[in-house]
Design an enzyme around this catalytic site. Structure first.
Site, mmCIF file in Angstrom:
data_model
loop_
_atom_site.group_PDB
_atom_site.id
_atom_site.type_symbol
_atom_site.label_atom_id
_atom_site.label_comp_id
_atom_site.label_asym_id
_atom_site.label_seq_id
_atom_site.Cartn_x
_atom_site.Cartn_y
_atom_site.Cartn_z
ATOM 1 C CG ASP A 237 19.334 89.338 -15.140
ATOM 2 O OD1 ASP A 237 19.460 89.484 -13.919
ATOM 3 O OD2 ASP A 237 18.428 88.656 -15.659
ATOM 4 C CD GLU A 299 22.254 88.018 -11.520
ATOM 5 O OE1 GLU A 299 21.559 87.966 -10.499
ATOM 6 O OE2 GLU A 299 21.782 87.892 -12.662
#
Length: 578
Positions: A237, A299
């Site tokens: 993330d 990401e």
């Protein structure tokens, strides 16, 4: 060169022997051997997938129970959004313990059972790792609050003195992704105002200090904990945010680092710093200590694409999300450019391109493509006071876009429910909203709840089969019954059957590790057409039907997509090139 429509129709319908195909991407033997280069990975948002305990929140046993259904999609892996112990201020992206399962989702034994069941069906389990920040309830942050300034405990996070006469102003002008300042001031144990801590997201999500070697050691421990339990890898993330520029200078650009006039994204001081790459090189070495070809996926919202490929060099990440592709408008020229730029950029570093159309942070592509003449607010959802999508148009375009995407070489990410053609729930009453974006902006931005509504499994069951009790942590729209899995299983023309057939053919025809050449050199207006492993993939994004060769039709995005030899607007077809 712009062709007239008549000339364009003649051009695209030439016999294949006369065409000058334009090569863009070539396959290689190495790509054939590594599963992640052509993978199909299915994202599961655990709280919205399936609830077996009846409390209205999806759980790990619910995922395990539906592994056979997922196996029918011919996927390679599932990616689980966070299921760790968490106060759930940001749906689990505020982690309080990285090596445990939150009781709302189950137990570590439930996780082990999920991994074992998935493995029995040939499916890997990839977990979400959140290394930029944790929950303010994490023991490390609680220790930092209790510790004095400049102590080792406080150095695990980014604490700074404030500015102004008495330190009453934040250390700099950075803004949170969720709205408002990216700094919060603490109160010392004696009740006096203290230092400020950085949180690029919610105030309950303090950023780790990755300049501290102790943070590196902690996350290496976390990686090994899950690798030892058999995970197939990690989706990382906000992978571009870990290192901040020395001195934390002010920034006048966007909070998310996207480029705007005068503030190019590569200058954002909180993103894309060079030291990040050493972190991922060390993580790659850890994964290579384990068998089974484990993967790292970034990401990383990086602009432009040429910079994103820094994250997937041969000794770093294996994959990176292609957000330029995810956000492409309904425009053939833009899409062709994005595909070609993506393939050429990733080919330079020997990495696969990944393609994605929906996830838990964006409006589902059925709704996005149905917004005719209206643009989405950046990073936001659709609410009841906004212009509403045309669902019929959106579904037709979404099916076409999906079929084109599944014909591209590289990896593919699917988001739970897109195989059912689910739209966003755009009419959620504000009283039910849970996304911190909604609350931090006082409702100016409705947030992402619309894409996170629990799935419909059975048309005539309570909560459409999501939970036996009828409970659902977010309200489901009344139209959910028409999208339910059981209804679509019985309808050969359904979106579910379109996905199943496309994913099976993609595997059988080797499209994921194939090549790509444009067909022909000059596409008709509004048409995106290419050849991959002997398959012509053509999508009509225009307003008029276009002529195609009389080749064997392998698959089409909607029934009747082809009228004799003409491809209707908002449709895609796969044809075998003789």
């Amino acid at each position: 060169m712009i062709l007239s429509m008549d000339n364009a129709l003649r051009e695209i319908s030439k016999p294949s022997a006369e065409l000058q195909l334009v090569p863009v991407h070539e396959a290689s033997a190495e790509r054939d051997r590594q599963w992640w280069r052509s993978s199909v990975i299915y994202q599961i948002y655990p709280r919205s997938f399936r609830d077996l305990r009846g409390d209205g929140i999806g759980d790990l046993p619910g995922i395990t129970a539906e592994i056979p259904a997922l196996a029918e999609l011919d996927i390679d892996a599932i990616w689980l959004s966070p299921f760790y112990k968490s106060p759930q201020k940001d749906a689990g992206y505020d982690v309080a313990d990285y090596c445990s399962v939150d009781p709302i989702f189950g137990t570590l034994d439930d996780f082990d059972a999920l991994v074992a069941t998935a493995k029995a069906h040939g499916i890997r389990v990839i977990v979400d790792l959140v290394p930029n920040h944790c929950s303010d309830q994490h023991p490390l942050f609680q220790a930092a609050l209790a510790a004095p300034e400049n102590s080792p405990a406080r150095d695990m996070f980014i604490f700074r003195d404030g500015t102004g006469e008495n330190g009453e102003n934040p250390p700099n002008n950075w803004q949170s992704h969720f709205g408002g300042p990216a700094w919060t001031r603490i109160t010392n144990p004696d009740g006096t105002p203290g230092q400020w801590y950085l949180h690029l997201f919610d105030s309950t999500q303090p950023d780790f200090n990755w300049d501290n070697p102790a943070v590196h050691q902690e996350f290496e421990r976390i990686l090994r904990f899950w690798l030892d339990r058999g995970v197939g890898g990690f989706r990382v993330d906000v992978a571009h945010a870990l290192i901040k520029k020395s001195g934390l200078p002010d920034w006048g650009g966007r909070a998310d680092g996207a480029s705007i006039e005068g503030f190019p994204g590569h200058e954002a001081p909180m993103f894309g710093q060079a030291g990040i790459h050493d972190i991922y090189r060390s993580w790659r070495k850890i994964l290579e200590d384990y068998d089974g070809d484990r993967v790292l996926c970034a990401e990383a919202t990086i602009d432009p694409l040429d910079r994103l490929t820094d994250w997937v060099r041969s000794d770093e990440m294996h994959q990176a999300f292609n957000f330029a592709y995810l956000h492409h408008p309904w425009d053939a020229g833009d899409l062709r450019s994005t595909i070609e730029t993506s393939l050429k950029a990733f080919d330079k570093v020997g990495a696969p391109t990944t393609w994605v159309l929906s996830n838990h942070d964006v409006v589902r592509h059925v709704s996005r493509f149905g917004l005719q003449g209206h643009e989405l607010r950046s990073g936001d959802g659709i609410g009841p006071d906004d212009a509403q999508p045309d669902h019929v148009l959106g579904l037709s375009r979404a099916r076409a876009a999906t079929l084109l995407m599944l014909g591209l070489p590289g990896g593919v990410y699917l988001y739970q429910g897109e195989e059912l053609g689910l739209p966003d729930h755009t009419m959620i009453p504000h009283t039910y909203r849970q996304d911190p974006t909604f609350h931090r902006t006082d409702g100016v931005r409705v947030g992402r709840d619309g894409s996170r509504v629990p799935l419909p499994w059975t048309a005539d069951a309570p909560s459409y089969g999501f939970s036996s009790t009828g409970k659902s942590w977010l309200p489901q729209p009344e139209v959910w019954g028409t999208h339910s899995r059981d209804i679509q299983e019985r309808n050969p023309d359904s979106t579910l059957h379109m996905y199943k057939a496309a994913l099976r053919l993609r595997q059988e025809l080797g499209l994921g590790h194939g090549s790509l050449s444009w067909w022909p050199e000059h596409d008709a207006e509004g048409v995106v057409a290419f050849v991959n492993n002997g398959v012509l993939v053509a999508m009509n994004m225009g307003t008029e039907a276009v002529e195609l060769p009389e080749f064997e039709i392998l698959h089409q995005s909607s029934p009747g997509a082809m009228e004799h030899t003409r491809l209707r607007p908002n449709r895609t077809v796969w044809m075998r090139v003789p």
